[in-house]
Design a protein around this motif. Structure first.
Motif, PDB file in Angstrom:
ATOM      1  N   ASP A 119       0.480  -0.892   0.153  1.00  0.00           N
ATOM      2  CA  ASP A 119       0.187  -0.249  -0.622  1.00  0.00           C
ATOM      3  C   ASP A 119       1.196   1.501  -0.530  1.00  0.00           C
ATOM      4  N   LEU A 120       1.608   1.396   1.125  1.00  0.00           N
ATOM      5  CA  LEU A 120       2.764   2.695   0.751  1.00  0.00           C
ATOM      6  C   LEU A 120       3.685   2.371  -0.899  1.00  0.00           C
ATOM      7  N   THR A 121       4.323   1.764  -0.800  1.00  0.00           N
ATOM      8  CA  THR A 121       5.056   1.843  -2.190  1.00  0.00           C
ATOM      9  C   THR A 121       3.786   1.772  -3.337  1.00  0.00           C
ATOM     10  N   GLU A 122       2.671   1.998  -3.201  1.00  0.00           N
ATOM     11  CA  GLU A 122       2.236   2.158  -4.243  1.00  0.00           C
ATOM     12  C   GLU A 122       1.495   3.586  -3.966  1.00  0.00           C
ATOM     13  N   LEU A 123       1.610   3.958  -2.767  1.00  0.00           N
ATOM     14  CA  LEU A 123       0.940   5.493  -2.696  1.00  0.00           C
ATOM     15  C   LEU A 123       2.481   6.428  -2.680  1.00  0.00           C
ATOM     16  N   MET A 124       3.393   5.214  -3.077  1.00  0.00           N
ATOM     17  CA  MET A 124       4.176   6.601  -2.684  1.00  0.00           C
ATOM     18  C   MET A 124       4.969   6.537  -4.490  1.00  0.00           C
ATOM     19  N   ARG A 125       4.617   5.334  -5.185  1.00  0.00           N
ATOM     20  CA  ARG A 125       4.168   5.389  -7.102  1.00  0.00           C
ATOM     21  C   ARG A 125       3.270   6.844  -7.304  1.00  0.00           C
ATOM     22  N   GLN A 126       2.006   6.907  -7.348  1.00  0.00           N
ATOM     23  CA  GLN A 126       1.506   7.938  -7.100  1.00  0.00           C
ATOM     24  C   GLN A 126       2.033   9.292  -7.329  1.00  0.00           C
ATOM     25  N   ARG A 127       2.712   9.428  -6.049  1.00  0.00           N
ATOM     26  CA  ARG A 127       3.337  10.581  -5.995  1.00  0.00           C
ATOM     27  C   ARG A 127       4.116  10.931  -6.883  1.00  0.00           C
ATOM     28  N   ALA A 128       5.049   9.933  -7.043  1.00  0.00           N
ATOM     29  CA  ALA A 128       5.791  10.043  -8.887  1.00  0.00           C
ATOM     30  C   ALA A 128       5.462  10.010 -10.050  1.00  0.00           C
ATOM     31  N   GLN A 129       4.184   9.565  -9.852  1.00  0.00           N
ATOM     32  CA  GLN A 129       3.276   9.418 -11.457  1.00  0.00           C
ATOM     33  C   GLN A 129       2.402  10.708 -11.133  1.00  0.00           C
ATOM     34  N   SER A 130       1.438  10.805 -10.580  1.00  0.00           N
ATOM     35  CA  SER A 130       1.382  12.787  -9.959  1.00  0.00           C
ATOM     36  C   SER A 130       2.022  13.827 -10.379  1.00  0.00           C
TER      37      SER A 130
END
Length: 157
Positions: free
Chosen positions: A14-25
């Motif tokens: 979950d935390l990995t996905e949240l951090m990936r979303q930040r970079a993608q955003s």
């Protein structure tokens, strides 16, 4: 009397996905990261270590890698909540734990002094927290499916 306690690193998807979303955003909006911010790289996954006991003494690592592989583990010095604050470079601890296996290596290799100091720092931080987060950087043929990693501590019973 002291006994051994093996603590396994667990992926925090979950935390990995949240951090990936930040970079993608940031990428989608054409924005740059904040000054000093550390974005998750594609080959990195966030792992956590839960401390069932607080008074620990580092003993050794248990790292299983496939035939040819490289794993770099970097600890974060504080808890961070990506929904409220971003991971900053200054929150990453030195030294990192670097483990590898070459074609001719029968066992996992590592920088002994750095890895021991890294383990001791984890034990120190365990005194003040119940959980700690790490960045696992996978290289040369390994990933979260092929790596098994834990730290072994001694504890006074």
């Amino acid at each position: 009397m002291s006994s051994e306690l093996e603590l396994s690193f667990r992926p925090d998807l979950d935390l990995t996905e949240l951090m990936r979303q930040r970079a993608q955003s940031l990428q989608q909006r054409g924005q740059k990261r904040q000054d000093g911010e550390r974005l998750l790289r594609p080959n990195e996954t966030v792992y956590q270590l839960d401390f069932s006991k607080q008074s620990l003494k580092f003993s050794r690592w248990s790292v299983c890698l496939p035939d040819v592989a490289r794993l770099t583990i970097t600890a974060t010095s504080q808890l961070w909540t990506p929904d409220l604050t971003n991971l900053m470079n200054r929150q990453l601890l030195e030294p990192a734990g670097v483990f590898w296996r070459g074609e001719k290596d029968q066992i996992v290799q590592f920088y002994e002094a750095d890895s021991y100091e890294f383990g001791e720092r984890i034990a120190e931080l365990a005194k003040i927290r119940k959980v700690m987060y790490f960045l696992f950087a996978f290289g040369e043929g390994c990933n979260s499916e092929t790596v098994n990693c834990s730290a072994i501590f001694t504890t006074d019973s």
